[in-house]
Design a protein around this motif. Structure first.
Motif, short mmCIF file in Angstrom:
data_model
loop_
_atom_site.label_atom_id
_atom_site.label_comp_id
_atom_site.label_asym_id
_atom_site.label_seq_id
_atom_site.Cartn_x
_atom_site.Cartn_y
_atom_site.Cartn_z
N ARG A 18 0.84 -1.21 0.00
CA ARG A 18 0.00 0.00 0.00
C ARG A 18 0.87 1.25 0.00
O ARG A 18 0.56 2.23 -0.69
CB ARG A 18 -0.93 -0.02 1.22
CG ARG A 18 -1.85 1.16 1.31
CD ARG A 18 -2.85 1.17 0.19
NE ARG A 18 -3.72 2.32 0.33
CZ ARG A 18 -4.27 2.96 -0.66
NH1 ARG A 18 -4.07 2.56 -1.90
NH2 ARG A 18 -5.04 4.00 -0.45
N LYS A 19 1.96 1.24 0.77
CA LYS A 19 2.88 2.39 0.78
C LYS A 19 3.48 2.61 -0.60
O LYS A 19 3.59 3.75 -1.06
CB LYS A 19 3.99 2.18 1.80
CG LYS A 19 3.59 2.42 3.22
CD LYS A 19 4.78 2.27 4.15
CE LYS A 19 4.41 2.50 5.59
NZ LYS A 19 5.59 2.34 6.47
N GLN A 21 2.15 1.73 -3.47
CA GLN A 21 1.09 2.22 -4.35
C GLN A 21 0.83 3.71 -4.11
O GLN A 21 0.68 4.47 -5.06
CB GLN A 21 -0.19 1.41 -4.12
CG GLN A 21 -1.33 1.85 -5.03
CD GLN A 21 -2.62 1.09 -4.74
OE1 GLN A 21 -2.74 0.43 -3.71
NE2 GLN A 21 -3.57 1.19 -5.64
N LEU A 22 0.78 4.12 -2.85
CA LEU A 22 0.58 5.54 -2.55
C LEU A 22 1.74 6.38 -3.07
O LEU A 22 1.53 7.49 -3.57
CB LEU A 22 0.42 5.74 -1.04
CG LEU A 22 -0.91 5.27 -0.45
CD1 LEU A 22 -0.88 5.38 1.07
CD2 LEU A 22 -2.06 6.05 -1.03
N ARG A 24 3.58 5.72 -5.75
CA ARG A 24 3.40 5.83 -7.20
C ARG A 24 2.29 6.82 -7.55
O ARG A 24 2.42 7.62 -8.47
CB ARG A 24 3.10 4.45 -7.79
CG ARG A 24 4.29 3.52 -7.83
CD ARG A 24 3.99 2.27 -8.64
NE ARG A 24 2.83 1.53 -8.14
CZ ARG A 24 2.87 0.59 -7.20
NH1 ARG A 24 4.02 0.25 -6.66
NH2 ARG A 24 1.77 -0.04 -6.82
N GLN A 25 1.20 6.76 -6.79
CA GLN A 25 0.09 7.70 -7.05
C GLN A 25 0.53 9.14 -6.79
O GLN A 25 0.17 10.04 -7.54
CB GLN A 25 -1.11 7.34 -6.17
CG GLN A 25 -1.81 6.07 -6.58
CD GLN A 25 -2.91 5.67 -5.61
OE1 GLN A 25 -2.97 6.16 -4.49
NE2 GLN A 25 -3.77 4.74 -6.04
N TRP A 26 1.29 9.36 -5.73
CA TRP A 26 1.76 10.71 -5.41
C TRP A 26 2.68 11.23 -6.50
O TRP A 26 2.57 12.37 -6.94
CB TRP A 26 2.47 10.69 -4.05
CG TRP A 26 3.04 12.01 -3.66
CD1 TRP A 26 4.36 12.36 -3.66
CD2 TRP A 26 2.32 13.17 -3.23
NE1 TRP A 26 4.50 13.66 -3.25
CE2 TRP A 26 3.27 14.18 -2.98
CE3 TRP A 26 0.99 13.44 -3.03
CZ2 TRP A 26 2.91 15.44 -2.53
CZ3 TRP A 26 0.63 14.71 -2.60
CH2 TRP A 26 1.58 15.68 -2.36
#
Length: 128
Positions: A18-19, A21-22, A24-26
């Motif tokens: 999850r970290k 993924q966050l 990459r999204q950021w």
């Protein structure tokens, strides 16, 4: 009462995924925001708003208002707070325009100095 190691390991893996993924999204959001900031339409909008606010804040009063005679007390001068607020708004727009232009230069340099098609200089045939 022992905790199952597999459960802990699975939870740690889920948290790290999850970290990632966050992260990459950021990064993707920052890239999109940077690309949006350097779009000519965004720069033009910010410049237009700043120009209109500056122009309207310095506009003279209409003659019809000055020609009126009345027994009213003289109009109050704008407060220091209002003047400071206008100055802050104009300064904020200037900062945004400055950041956008710096971002435009940075992204252009990062792309190898290639200008977008709309910004390329082409020879103009004046004989037509």
């Amino acid at each position: 009462m022992l905790i199952d190691e597999r459960t802990i390991s699975a939870a740690e893996d889920a948290v790290s995924a999850r970290k990632a993924q966050l992260g990459r999204q950021w990064t993707a959001m920052q890239s999109r925001l940077g690309d949006t900031m350097v779009q000519p339409s965004t720069l033009l909008t910010v410049a237009a708003v700043g120009g209109i606010l500056g122009w309207r804040s310095g506009a003279p009063k209409p003659a019809a208002l000055e020609a009126k005679t009345c027994e009213c007390p003289p109009p109050r001068k704008p407060s220091l707070l209002v003047g400071a607020f206008k100055s802050l708004v104009v300064a904020e727009l200037q900062v945004i325009a400055s950041i956008a232009s710096e971002e435009f230069v940075r992204t252009t340099m990062a792309r190898g100095g290639e200008a977008p098609e709309s910004a390329t200089a082409e020879a103009v045939d004046a004989s037509r």
